[in-house]
Motif scaffolding. Structure first.
Motif, PDB file in Angstrom:
ATOM      1  N   PRO A  57       0.761  -1.369  -0.145  1.00 12.21           N
ATOM      2  CA  PRO A  57       0.090   0.025  -0.027  1.00 12.21           C
ATOM      3  C   PRO A  57       0.894   1.444   0.043  1.00 12.21           C
ATOM      4  O   PRO A  57       1.874   1.306   0.625  1.00 12.21           O
ATOM      5  CB  PRO A  57      -0.977   0.128   1.375  1.00 12.21           C
ATOM      6  N   MET A  58       0.458   2.257  -0.821  1.00 11.35           N
ATOM      7  CA  MET A  58       1.239   3.558  -0.584  1.00 11.35           C
ATOM      8  C   MET A  58       0.908   4.045   0.767  1.00 11.35           C
ATOM      9  O   MET A  58       0.002   3.981   1.530  1.00 11.35           O
ATOM     10  CB  MET A  58       0.282   4.495  -1.631  1.00 11.35           C
ATOM     11  N   LYS A  59       1.638   4.895   1.172  1.00  9.86           N
ATOM     12  CA  LYS A  59       1.880   5.635   2.473  1.00  9.86           C
ATOM     13  C   LYS A  59       1.787   7.023   2.276  1.00  9.86           C
ATOM     14  O   LYS A  59       2.537   7.778   1.515  1.00  9.86           O
ATOM     15  CB  LYS A  59       3.203   5.151   3.063  1.00  9.86           C
ATOM     16  N   SER A  60       1.577   7.841   3.315  1.00 13.44           N
ATOM     17  CA  SER A  60       1.302   9.344   3.717  1.00 13.44           C
ATOM     18  C   SER A  60       0.846   9.611   4.865  1.00 13.44           C
ATOM     19  O   SER A  60       0.682   8.508   5.692  1.00 13.44           O
ATOM     20  CB  SER A  60       0.650   9.803   2.481  1.00 13.44           C
ATOM     21  N   ARG A  61       0.701  10.764   5.275  1.00 10.31           N
ATOM     22  CA  ARG A  61       0.099  11.071   6.676  1.00 10.31           C
ATOM     23  C   ARG A  61      -1.462  10.707   6.518  1.00 10.31           C
ATOM     24  O   ARG A  61      -2.198  11.072   5.556  1.00 10.31           O
ATOM     25  CB  ARG A  61       0.027  12.460   6.964  1.00 10.31           C
ATOM     26  N   THR A  62      -1.945  10.023   7.421  1.00  6.37           N
ATOM     27  CA  THR A  62      -3.436   9.721   7.627  1.00  6.37           C
ATOM     28  C   THR A  62      -3.974   9.952   8.751  1.00  6.37           C
ATOM     29  O   THR A  62      -3.172  10.101   9.841  1.00  6.37           O
ATOM     30  CB  THR A  62      -3.524   8.058   7.447  1.00  6.37           C
ATOM     31  N   ILE A  63      -5.275  10.477   8.918  1.00  2.00           N
ATOM     32  CA  ILE A  63      -6.065  10.684  10.099  1.00  2.00           C
ATOM     33  C   ILE A  63      -7.028   9.592  10.332  1.00  2.00           C
ATOM     34  O   ILE A  63      -7.638   9.387   9.543  1.00  2.00           O
ATOM     35  CB  ILE A  63      -6.747  12.063  10.018  1.00  2.00           C
ATOM     36  N   CYS A  64      -6.894   9.191  11.662  1.00  2.69           N
ATOM     37  CA  CYS A  64      -7.647   8.026  11.676  1.00  2.69           C
ATOM     38  C   CYS A  64      -8.328   7.863  13.048  1.00  2.69           C
ATOM     39  O   CYS A  64      -8.186   8.821  13.869  1.00  2.69           O
ATOM     40  CB  CYS A  64      -6.482   6.852  11.895  1.00  2.69           C
ATOM     41  N   LYS A  65      -9.070   6.899  13.054  1.00  3.88           N
ATOM     42  CA  LYS A  65      -9.883   6.827  14.490  1.00  3.88           C
ATOM     43  C   LYS A  65      -9.883   5.481  15.195  1.00  3.88           C
ATOM     44  O   LYS A  65      -9.687   4.452  14.530  1.00  3.88           O
ATOM     45  CB  LYS A  65     -11.561   6.792  14.039  1.00  3.88           C
ATOM     46  N   VAL A  66      -9.407   5.585  16.392  1.00  5.48           N
ATOM     47  CA  VAL A  66      -8.968   4.176  17.335  1.00  5.48           C
ATOM     48  C   VAL A  66     -10.394   3.181  17.386  1.00  5.48           C
ATOM     49  O   VAL A  66     -11.314   3.628  17.593  1.00  5.48           O
ATOM     50  CB  VAL A  66      -8.644   4.406  18.515  1.00  5.48           C
ATOM     51  N   ILE A  67     -10.040   1.924  16.987  1.00  9.58           N
ATOM     52  CA  ILE A  67     -11.221   1.010  16.913  1.00  9.58           C
ATOM     53  C   ILE A  67     -10.935   0.122  18.174  1.00  9.58           C
ATOM     54  O   ILE A  67     -11.931  -0.199  19.250  1.00  9.58           O
ATOM     55  CB  ILE A  67     -11.375  -0.049  15.741  1.00  9.58           C
ATOM     56  N   ARG A  68      -9.751  -0.470  18.383  1.00 10.30           N
ATOM     57  CA  ARG A  68      -9.373  -1.225  19.560  1.00 10.30           C
ATOM     58  C   ARG A  68      -7.853  -0.666  20.066  1.00 10.30           C
ATOM     59  O   ARG A  68      -6.834  -0.185  19.089  1.00 10.30           O
ATOM     60  CB  ARG A  68      -9.435  -2.684  19.197  1.00 10.30           C
ATOM     61  N   SER A  69      -7.512  -0.849  21.124  1.00  7.89           N
ATOM     62  CA  SER A  69      -6.140  -0.487  21.483  1.00  7.89           C
ATOM     63  C   SER A  69      -5.791  -1.388  22.596  1.00  7.89           C
ATOM     64  O   SER A  69      -6.401  -1.723  23.694  1.00  7.89           O
ATOM     65  CB  SER A  69      -6.311   1.072  22.048  1.00  7.89           C
ATOM     66  N   GLU A  70      -4.368  -1.755  22.770  1.00  6.79           N
ATOM     67  CA  GLU A  70      -3.671  -2.223  23.841  1.00  6.79           C
ATOM     68  C   GLU A  70      -2.648  -1.274  24.553  1.00  6.79           C
ATOM     69  O   GLU A  70      -1.956  -1.550  25.285  1.00  6.79           O
ATOM     70  CB  GLU A  70      -2.815  -3.299  23.244  1.00  6.79           C
ATOM     71  N   ASP A  71      -2.972  -0.028  24.062  1.00  5.35           N
ATOM     72  CA  ASP A  71      -2.052   1.191  24.536  1.00  5.35           C
ATOM     73  C   ASP A  71      -2.754   1.903  25.234  1.00  5.35           C
ATOM     74  O   ASP A  71      -3.732   2.599  24.887  1.00  5.35           O
ATOM     75  CB  ASP A  71      -1.202   1.805  23.211  1.00  5.35           C
ATOM     76  N   PRO A  72      -2.419   2.301  26.516  1.00  9.08           N
ATOM     77  CA  PRO A  72      -3.238   3.142  27.487  1.00  9.08           C
ATOM     78  C   PRO A  72      -3.417   4.557  27.199  1.00  9.08           C
ATOM     79  O   PRO A  72      -4.384   5.392  27.442  1.00  9.08           O
ATOM     80  CB  PRO A  72      -2.711   3.150  28.839  1.00  9.08           C
ATOM     81  N   ASP A  73      -2.399   4.916  26.226  1.00 11.09           N
ATOM     82  CA  ASP A  73      -2.587   6.130  25.592  1.00 11.09           C
ATOM     83  C   ASP A  73      -3.572   6.480  24.579  1.00 11.09           C
ATOM     84  O   ASP A  73      -3.911   7.648  24.140  1.00 11.09           O
ATOM     85  CB  ASP A  73      -1.189   6.731  25.183  1.00 11.09           C
ATOM     86  N   PHE A  74      -3.895   5.434  23.998  1.00 11.43           N
ATOM     87  CA  PHE A  74      -5.113   5.474  22.979  1.00 11.43           C
ATOM     88  C   PHE A  74      -6.213   4.741  23.173  1.00 11.43           C
ATOM     89  O   PHE A  74      -5.875   3.676  23.480  1.00 11.43           O
ATOM     90  CB  PHE A  74      -4.121   5.034  21.601  1.00 11.43           C
ATOM     91  N   ASN A  75      -7.506   5.418  23.346  1.00 13.63           N
ATOM     92  CA  ASN A  75      -8.603   4.776  23.596  1.00 13.63           C
ATOM     93  C   ASN A  75      -9.491   4.620  22.273  1.00 13.63           C
ATOM     94  O   ASN A  75      -9.537   5.595  21.391  1.00 13.63           O
ATOM     95  CB  ASN A  75      -9.357   5.531  24.729  1.00 13.63           C
ATOM     96  N   PRO A  76     -10.419   3.855  22.418  1.00  9.23           N
ATOM     97  CA  PRO A  76     -11.475   3.742  21.270  1.00  9.23           C
ATOM     98  C   PRO A  76     -12.095   5.119  21.301  1.00  9.23           C
ATOM     99  O   PRO A  76     -12.845   5.524  22.119  1.00  9.23           O
ATOM    100  CB  PRO A  76     -12.394   2.444  21.507  1.00  9.23           C
ATOM    101  N   GLY A  77     -12.262   5.515  20.000  1.00  7.62           N
ATOM    102  CA  GLY A  77     -12.873   6.676  19.730  1.00  7.62           C
ATOM    103  C   GLY A  77     -11.975   8.055  19.523  1.00  7.62           C
ATOM    104  O   GLY A  77     -12.305   8.957  19.141  1.00  7.62           O
ATOM    105  N   ASP A  78     -10.799   7.752  20.079  1.00  7.05           N
ATOM    106  CA  ASP A  78      -9.671   8.894  19.915  1.00  7.05           C
ATOM    107  C   ASP A  78      -9.451   8.883  18.319  1.00  7.05           C
ATOM    108  O   ASP A  78      -9.258   7.918  17.352  1.00  7.05           O
ATOM    109  CB  ASP A  78      -8.476   8.430  20.758  1.00  7.05           C
ATOM    110  N   TYR A  79      -9.155  10.291  17.949  1.00  3.61           N
ATOM    111  CA  TYR A  79      -8.438  10.434  16.661  1.00  3.61           C
ATOM    112  C   TYR A  79      -7.036  10.545  16.883  1.00  3.61           C
ATOM    113  O   TYR A  79      -6.406  11.088  17.788  1.00  3.61           O
ATOM    114  CB  TYR A  79      -8.996  11.754  16.105  1.00  3.61           C
ATOM    115  N   VAL A  80      -6.171  10.113  15.833  1.00  2.00           N
ATOM    116  CA  VAL A  80      -4.868   9.878  15.764  1.00  2.00           C
ATOM    117  C   VAL A  80      -4.108  10.176  14.378  1.00  2.00           C
ATOM    118  O   VAL A  80      -5.034  10.302  13.371  1.00  2.00           O
ATOM    119  CB  VAL A  80      -4.369   8.586  16.309  1.00  2.00           C
ATOM    120  N   LEU A  81      -2.996  10.779  14.369  1.00  3.17           N
ATOM    121  CA  LEU A  81      -2.382  10.969  13.193  1.00  3.17           C
ATOM    122  C   LEU A  81      -1.208   9.942  13.060  1.00  3.17           C
ATOM    123  O   LEU A  81      -0.344   9.510  13.892  1.00  3.17           O
ATOM    124  CB  LEU A  81      -1.691  12.481  13.262  1.00  3.17           C
TER     125      LEU A  81
END
Length: 350
Positions: free
Chosen positions: A79-103
């Motif tokens: 897949p091609m790559k670049s900056r993407t803005i995403c929404k967290v669906i599942r997480s094992e990292d306590p700094d990222f929770n479902p519903g968070d927006y991330v870059l």
């Protein structure tokens, strides 16, 4: 849950000139799948892509990996790559929770992906009064590029004259507005009469012109000389700027879009560099944004620049496309000058 298709844009082959949709960039809707509930996260987060950023520099990543450059080459067949803005669906990292927006600074052009902090994943706060997609544009890397490069190399003084090429692009338009706010006279070039009107009517540039119908040399002869040239195109325009810049002028080299798709054709040779740079005591700075980022600059970006965007003092335009299947055509359209401001593709709902 049963695995679901994971739409992707695959980088299929190295282009020699302009990338061809369906040949170099290919949309695949069913070639990969993902199990949303059971995919391994490796301590990171499973995300759904919301926005994909399209930028001219990405053409330089579509090259033979043996050729070194400031941006890593994309891998053929992946897949091609670049900056993407995403929404967290599942997480094992306590700094990222479902519903968070991330870059994701180097995110896959796929609907779902797994990232960790090691991939540079960072949490985003929804900005005030503007779209989340601005993190791909005026509040993201392009905004940082314009703000920090002017801060580092511009040495702007009220009453001076700045000329910026690709003035209707996201970086150029921010440079133009920051210069106007600092009290400079601003000249901007673009390749479309519709964009000229936007520069004049919305951004209030002192001079805006279509370089396809009006010679750059004629404009600079009439409205110059200039003190700063902010270069996004390279080639002949850069050469002309050397002729019409004042002593102790500053030239900031941000991009060279006229060269990106030449393939095996020879590049334009700048003729005026040696004679003018010395006699006019010019400062010429090329840069890669990550080389000039520091804590002081980032703090200034948040404290001085971000409020200008959120309060509407920095205006912006987005050319927004919808859906994965349109990405190859949108990428080509950007190089054909069909975009106004930042080019972004929405591939799912916020």
């Amino acid at each position: 849950m049963t695995p679901i298709p994971n739409s992707r844009i695959i980088y299929k082959a190295v282009p020699k000139g302009f990338p061809v949709p369906g040949e170099h960039l290919v949309y695949e809707s069913n070639s990969a799948s993902i199990d949303i509930d059971n995919a391994r996260l490796h301590g990171g987060a499973l995300v759904r892509t919301v926005y994909i950023s399209l930028d001219p520099y990405l053409r330089g990543t579509m090259r033979d990996p043996s050729i070194q450059s400031y941006a890593a080459a994309n891998q053929v067949g992946e897949p091609m790559k670049s900056r993407t803005i995403c929404k967290v669906i599942r997480s094992e990292d306590p700094d990222f929770n479902p519903g968070d927006y991330v870059l994701a600074p180097n995110g896959d052009w796929s609907l779902h992906a797994v990232f960790t902090k090691a991939d540079g994943l960072t949490k985003l706060q929804k900005p005030a009064n503007v779209s989340l997609s601005t993190y791909a544009g005026v509040l993201g890397m392009p905004g940082l590029t314009a703000f920090l490069s002017l801060r580092a190399f511009g040495r702007m003084k009220a009453g001076e004259t700045l000329f910026v090429s690709t003035a209707a692009g996201v970086v150029g338009s921010i440079v133009a507005q920051l210069a106007k706010l600092a009290g400079l006279k601003v000249i901007g070039s673009t390749g479309d009469d519709r964009k000229v009107e936007w520069l004049k009517e919305e951004l209030k540039l002192d001079v805006a012109f279509n370089y396809k119908t009006t010679k750059v040399a004629d404009v600079l002869k009439e409205h110059g000389p200039i003190d700063i040239y902010y270069d996004n195109v390279g080639g002949e325009t850069l050469d002309v700027a050397f002729e019409h810049i004042n002593k102790h002028g500053r030239i900031i080299l941000c991009g060279f879009v006229t060269e990106y798709n030449k393939g095996e054709r020879s590049s334009y040779g700048v003729k005026n560099l040696s004679s003018k740079a010395v006699s006019k005591t010019l400062s010429i700075n090329g840069f890669v944004i990550w080389d000039i980022v520091d804590k002081e600059g980032l703090d200034a970006f948040q404290e001085e620049y971000r409020p200008l965007v959120e309060q509407g003092q920095i205006k912006y335009q987005e050319t927004r496309y919808q859906g994965f299947e349109i990405i190859p055509e949108a990428f080509l359209a950007m190089f054909n000058g069909e975009n106004l401001g930042k080019t972004v593709v929405a591939v799912s709902e916020e």
